[in-house]
Design a protein around this motif. Structure first.
Motif, PDB file in Angstrom:
ATOM      1  N   SER A  45       0.900  -1.107  -0.053  1.00  9.38           N
ATOM      2  CA  SER A  45       0.024  -0.013  -0.052  1.00  9.38           C
ATOM      3  C   SER A  45       0.706   1.454   0.120  1.00  9.38           C
ATOM      4  CB  SER A  45      -0.885  -0.016   1.373  1.00  9.38           C
ATOM      5  OG  SER A  45      -0.060   0.141   2.515  1.00  9.38           O
ATOM      6  N   GLY A  46       0.265   2.508  -0.764  1.00 10.04           N
ATOM      7  CA  GLY A  46       0.844   3.551  -0.701  1.00 10.04           C
ATOM      8  C   GLY A  46      -0.187   4.571  -0.475  1.00 10.04           C
ATOM      9  N   LYS A  47       0.281   5.564   0.491  1.00  7.47           N
ATOM     10  CA  LYS A  47      -1.108   6.686   0.499  1.00  7.47           C
ATOM     11  C   LYS A  47      -1.417   7.311  -0.520  1.00  7.47           C
ATOM     12  CE  LYS A  47      -0.214   7.818   5.421  1.00  7.47           C
ATOM     13  NZ  LYS A  47       0.307   9.178   6.351  1.00  7.47           N
ATOM     14  N   GLU A  48      -0.505   7.686  -1.566  1.00  5.47           N
ATOM     15  CA  GLU A  48      -0.871   8.107  -3.013  1.00  5.47           C
ATOM     16  C   GLU A  48      -1.613   7.427  -3.834  1.00  5.47           C
ATOM     17  OE1 GLU A  48      -0.759  11.672  -3.292  1.00  5.47           O
ATOM     18  OE2 GLU A  48      -0.146  11.593  -1.110  1.00  5.47           O
ATOM     19  N   GLU A  49      -0.916   6.071  -3.887  1.00  5.54           N
ATOM     20  CA  GLU A  49      -1.153   5.089  -4.958  1.00  5.54           C
ATOM     21  C   GLU A  49      -2.501   4.148  -4.591  1.00  5.54           C
ATOM     22  OE1 GLU A  49       1.848   5.303  -3.180  1.00  5.54           O
ATOM     23  OE2 GLU A  49       3.037   5.965  -4.546  1.00  5.54           O
ATOM     24  N   GLY A  50      -2.739   3.866  -3.675  1.00  3.58           N
ATOM     25  CA  GLY A  50      -3.807   2.946  -3.192  1.00  3.58           C
ATOM     26  C   GLY A  50      -3.161   1.497  -2.453  1.00  3.58           C
ATOM     27  N   PHE A  51      -3.809   0.352  -2.874  1.00  4.61           N
ATOM     28  CA  PHE A  51      -3.200  -0.909  -2.377  1.00  4.61           C
ATOM     29  C   PHE A  51      -3.588  -1.894  -3.072  1.00  4.61           C
ATOM     30  CE2 PHE A  51      -7.327  -0.736  -0.079  1.00  4.61           C
ATOM     31  CZ  PHE A  51      -7.770  -2.203  -0.440  1.00  4.61           C
ATOM     32  N   VAL A  52      -2.673  -2.867  -3.052  1.00  5.26           N
ATOM     33  CA  VAL A  52      -2.745  -4.119  -3.744  1.00  5.26           C
ATOM     34  C   VAL A  52      -2.657  -5.366  -3.087  1.00  5.26           C
ATOM     35  CG1 VAL A  52      -1.811  -5.692  -5.653  1.00  5.26           C
ATOM     36  CG2 VAL A  52      -1.817  -3.136  -5.909  1.00  5.26           C
ATOM     37  N   VAL A  53      -3.592  -6.460  -3.142  1.00  3.85           N
ATOM     38  CA  VAL A  53      -3.478  -7.589  -2.336  1.00  3.85           C
ATOM     39  C   VAL A  53      -3.332  -8.654  -3.328  1.00  3.85           C
ATOM     40  CG1 VAL A  53      -4.668  -9.224  -0.603  1.00  3.85           C
ATOM     41  CG2 VAL A  53      -5.330  -6.734  -0.573  1.00  3.85           C
ATOM     42  N   ALA A  54      -2.413  -9.616  -3.347  1.00  2.91           N
ATOM     43  CA  ALA A  54      -2.246 -10.507  -4.271  1.00  2.91           C
ATOM     44  C   ALA A  54      -2.212 -11.967  -3.428  1.00  2.91           C
ATOM     45  CB  ALA A  54      -0.782 -10.304  -5.040  1.00  2.91           C
ATOM     46  N   ARG A  55      -3.021 -12.899  -3.927  1.00  3.57           N
ATOM     47  CA  ARG A  55      -2.840 -14.083  -3.338  1.00  3.57           C
ATOM     48  C   ARG A  55      -2.343 -15.244  -4.363  1.00  3.57           C
ATOM     49  NH1 ARG A  55      -8.477 -15.854  -2.671  1.00  3.57           N
ATOM     50  NH2 ARG A  55      -7.838 -17.385  -1.081  1.00  3.57           N
ATOM     51  N   LEU A  56      -1.263 -16.002  -3.822  1.00  5.35           N
ATOM     52  CA  LEU A  56      -0.667 -16.948  -4.671  1.00  5.35           C
ATOM     53  C   LEU A  56      -1.135 -18.213  -3.916  1.00  5.35           C
ATOM     54  CD1 LEU A  56       1.321 -17.806  -6.779  1.00  5.35           C
ATOM     55  CD2 LEU A  56       3.045 -17.956  -4.956  1.00  5.35           C
ATOM     56  N   LEU A  57      -2.242 -18.843  -4.685  1.00  4.60           N
ATOM     57  CA  LEU A  57      -2.746 -20.001  -4.110  1.00  4.60           C
ATOM     58  C   LEU A  57      -2.036 -21.216  -4.756  1.00  4.60           C
ATOM     59  CD1 LEU A  57      -6.282 -18.773  -4.607  1.00  4.60           C
ATOM     60  CD2 LEU A  57      -4.973 -19.009  -2.528  1.00  4.60           C
ATOM     61  N   GLY A  58      -1.841 -22.431  -3.820  1.00 11.65           N
ATOM     62  CA  GLY A  58      -1.299 -23.319  -4.379  1.00 11.65           C
ATOM     63  C   GLY A  58      -1.820 -24.820  -3.461  1.00 11.65           C
ATOM     64  N   ASP A  59      -1.230 -25.776  -3.745  1.00 10.44           N
ATOM     65  CA  ASP A  59      -1.287 -26.985  -3.118  1.00 10.44           C
ATOM     66  C   ASP A  59      -0.301 -27.666  -2.416  1.00 10.44           C
ATOM     67  OD1 ASP A  59      -3.528 -28.639  -2.653  1.00 10.44           O
ATOM     68  OD2 ASP A  59      -3.377 -29.782  -4.770  1.00 10.44           O
TER      69      ASP A  59
END
Length: 176
Positions: free
Chosen positions: A130-144
């Motif tokens: 996250s960044g105050k100016e940019e926004g935020f990103v959540v990434a989920r790497l799903l595996g087995d």
């Protein structure tokens, strides 16, 4: 007596159902919102046809099931919504299921990495930036049943591979 048992089981099932927030639920609730950019990437976005992979890299690739990305672009008109959404994600990541691995950054920008599972069998890696100016990103790497080395090897495969970057265009465009 039988009716009392049936009613008791029904009531217990209602009481025991938790309405906990999870990243999966958060993704589902917000993926259709115009305020968010959502991407789901299958392993096929990593083009490995021209690569010679080691057995470790092949194992890492086979343990990778998909990558979910959800981004919220900060907008000067919606600062309070941005903060509320960011805090909601942070609250979810404080749940016991998400084990923090590392954090970088300062008060303006930050990056956190979490895992779901244990050291031997990891089901999910989560990256929250996250960044105050940019926004935020959540990434989920799903595996087995991924291992920590699988993630390192997967990153190496991605680095060497010919990625299908067209799948990432919506995210790039939105974050400009």
């Amino acid at each position: 007596m039988r009716i009392v048992v049936i009613v008791a089981v029904f009531v217990l099932s209602l009481v025991s159902c938790e309405n906990k927030e999870s990243l999966q639920k958060y993704f589902v609730e917000n993926s259709e919102s115009q305020d968010f950019i959502a991407l789901d990437l299958a392993p096929s976005f990593i083009n490995t046809e021209k690569l010679t992979l080691t057995s470790e890299e092949k194992e890492a690739l086979s343990s990778f099931k998909k990558l979910n990305v959800l981004a919220y672009k900060n907008d000067s008109l919606h600062k309070t919504r941005f903060e509320a959404e960011k805090n909601k994600v942070k609250g979810i990541l404080k749940e016991e299921a998400y084990e923090p691995l590392m954090k970088f950054g300062n008060t303006d920008k930050g990056l956190s990495v979490y895992l779901v599972g244990n050291d031997e069998k990891i089901d999910e890696f989560v990256l929250f930036a996250s960044g105050k100016e940019e926004g935020f990103v959540v990434a989920r790497l799903l595996g087995d049943n991924m291992k920590p080395t699988d993630v390192v090897n997967l990153v190496e495969v991605i680095r060497k591979a010919d990625l299908d970057l067209d799948q990432l265009k919506p995210l790039k465009e939105a974050l400009k």
